[in-house]
Enzyme design. Sequence first.
Site, PDB file in Angstrom:
ATOM      1  N   TYR A 129      -1.282  -5.375  -8.350  1.00 20.20           N
ATOM      2  CA  TYR A 129      -0.602  -6.504  -7.716  1.00 20.20           C
ATOM      3  C   TYR A 129      -0.368  -7.559  -8.793  1.00 20.20           C
ATOM      4  O   TYR A 129      -1.230  -7.774  -9.639  1.00 20.20           O
ATOM      5  CB  TYR A 129      -1.473  -7.067  -6.592  1.00 20.20           C
ATOM      6  CG  TYR A 129      -0.680  -7.868  -5.588  1.00 20.20           C
ATOM      7  CD1 TYR A 129       0.009  -7.248  -4.559  1.00 20.20           C
ATOM      8  CD2 TYR A 129      -0.619  -9.254  -5.682  1.00 20.20           C
ATOM      9  CE1 TYR A 129       0.742  -7.973  -3.646  1.00 20.20           C
ATOM     10  CE2 TYR A 129       0.118  -9.996  -4.762  1.00 20.20           C
ATOM     11  CZ  TYR A 129       0.800  -9.350  -3.751  1.00 20.20           C
ATOM     12  OH  TYR A 129       1.531 -10.070  -2.852  1.00 20.20           O
ATOM     13  N   ASN A 164       3.921   3.635  12.479  1.00 18.83           N
ATOM     14  CA  ASN A 164       2.518   3.607  12.874  1.00 18.83           C
ATOM     15  C   ASN A 164       1.648   2.785  11.915  1.00 18.83           C
ATOM     16  O   ASN A 164       0.440   2.682  12.098  1.00 18.83           O
ATOM     17  CB  ASN A 164       1.961   5.044  12.950  1.00 18.83           C
ATOM     18  CG  ASN A 164       0.572   5.065  13.551  1.00 18.83           C
ATOM     19  OD1 ASN A 164       0.303   4.325  14.498  1.00 18.83           O
ATOM     20  ND2 ASN A 164      -0.317   5.871  12.993  1.00 18.83           N
TER      21      ASN A 164
END
Lengths: 348, 348
Positions: B57, B156
């Site tokens: 990140y 999902n």
Amino acid sequence: MKLVSNCIRYSMHGDPRKVLTLNTIAIDADIKPNEILVKWLASPINPLDINKIEGKYPLRPDYPATGGSEAVGIVENVGADIRSLHKGDHVISNSIYNSVWTQYDVLSEDAVLKVRSDLDVASASTLLINPPTAYIMLTEYVKLSPGDFVVQNSANSAVGRCVIQIASALGLKTINIVRDRPDIDALKKGLMSLGGDYVFTEEEFTKNNTKFIKTLPAPPRLALNGVGGRSAMVLCASLGHGGTVVTYGAMSKKPIEILSSSFIFKDLRAFGVAVGPWMQMHPEKAGHIMTVLQDMLVKGQLSPPPMEQVPMAQFATAMEKTLAGRNKKQLVLFHDDVSKEQCYKSKL
Amino acid sequence: MKLVSNCIRYSMHGDPRKVLTLNTIAIDADIKPNEILVKWLASPINPLDINKIEGKYPLRPDYPATGGSEAVGIVENVGADIRSLHKGDHVISNSIYNSVWTQYDVLSEDAVLKVRSDLDVASASTLLINPPTAYIMLTEYVKLSPGDFVVQNSANSAVGRCVIQIASALGLKTINIVRDRPDIDALKKGLMSLGGDYVFTEEEFTKNNTKFIKTLPAPPRLALNGVGGRSAMVLCASLGHGGTVVTYGAMSKKPIEILSSSFIFKDLRAFGVAVGPWMQMHPEKAGHIMTVLQDMLVKGQLSPPPMEQVPMAQFATAMEKTLAGRNKKQLVLFHDDVSKEQCYKSKL
């Protein structure tokens, strides 16, 4: 009165070398009050024209269909109700949906756009598609300021060359990417002389773009993509935060690939443009853009692409050359009196 | 006064199973006038947390660094100058840049967001990232009207489940695409019961989307992409003219592929969203969104994802399960008194 007109037509989609024929038809020159009679002088063979003939463009014509999209002509006669046009006006086809490969045609007023009489044949006949595509991409998706950088692939295409020149006229800097080729140094010089600031081959740019971008005062804010595939990904990787990529073509015939991280962490925005629908949806802007572009052409800030002139009788050869690629754009002359001298030295 | 706090930290980037350690540190509880003392109660393990630990990140912490991003807690004490918070207030971490895997922390006022006291632990601890990601995508890129269709892959996922529920609350219809799996029928039923209108596997949708889209009153106007690769291409192919695709994730770890023709002829627009930077750039909207989402959670229009609760001492197991995938989201409880009953039945 009937007028004999040679025209290039097709009665089924397919290979242009097979489905196109040179026909002679009779045009009814006794026009209605709301019609105009146009004498088409010249038309370039564009990739779009080939797509239309092959059936790869989302457009289904009535047969027999006349080929072509762009053309320059002269108004030969106007109906009694026509106010905006007069005999002798210089006009171009006003829509990529038109069919123009014919010596004469009877049209409605809005099928043509009046152009300046001091615009030469080459400039006028290539004004409809590529210059506005470039202008729209440079002005409509992100507000750029003089000194801002724009990066483009396919920089030697007709659109790419317009991008270089229009960007230069607007004070923007261009980073231009081209495919490698034997005469690459001459090509680079040529694009620099049009006003390009940097020219790289795809390989050079893919290898060094991170390092190169850091040498700029700020990364590019706009990327223009005519290629697709990995080429689009490299373009996008060179954009700064909040950058915009506009796609106008897919020369590689591959889907555009963009790193998800470019979208997510760099707040990238991606758009596409098809000049025909865009101009239809923005008629007022379209009018302004065509005025600005003619002004740039007359001032010499913008020039038509390198073209080879071909008489209509040799259309088949011109089409062969176009399909073979790597040749100059073919400009078909519909009448013997549109001589080379008239095209490039005297004006229309 | 010193307060003993267990915390989960790392001193170098790497595999979370290797670099994370459970430490006991001493917190100085004698807070300054502009500080608050927070008792963190629970925190989910998110993919984002793993990316941060792995160094994937774009964020470089000072070491030793505490893990985690999302958490729910209680204000234990406030400094003399603090006006907006009081002892006993329920708060969540206010930024994905925070580090929250610690029992206690001394923070500035703006590191936390006060939440409603009738919000349960599970809902509050998962409020920061996924619900606003879904809400922003459904409301900020294209103005949708009730009855409009939205198509999403990764339906999902935690974001995908929020999309279904928020869309349903806003009167929008969702077409949901999931990966095939042994319990696909149960999954389809589950997503329908959340408010989904259609659920397809990737294979079903790739094969039949053209036919299926024609059965709708209008094609989808918005596509939400958490996968990338070819999945994004199929999503975009199902959009109508002028459609918008927003990317928030790249589960496939592949670049997004979009047909050039979708951009050019369908006037497609593509954007990406990272919720953290977005919320920072739009503080007023962010406040409104968090209020709306809490309201939806309390009303039962939105529910937290299925989660498994794990005491802090068993953090390593929870991380193993997270990295193995296909397990329920792991909710780490930082104190023995955050019992199952308190989390789901009584409120915080």
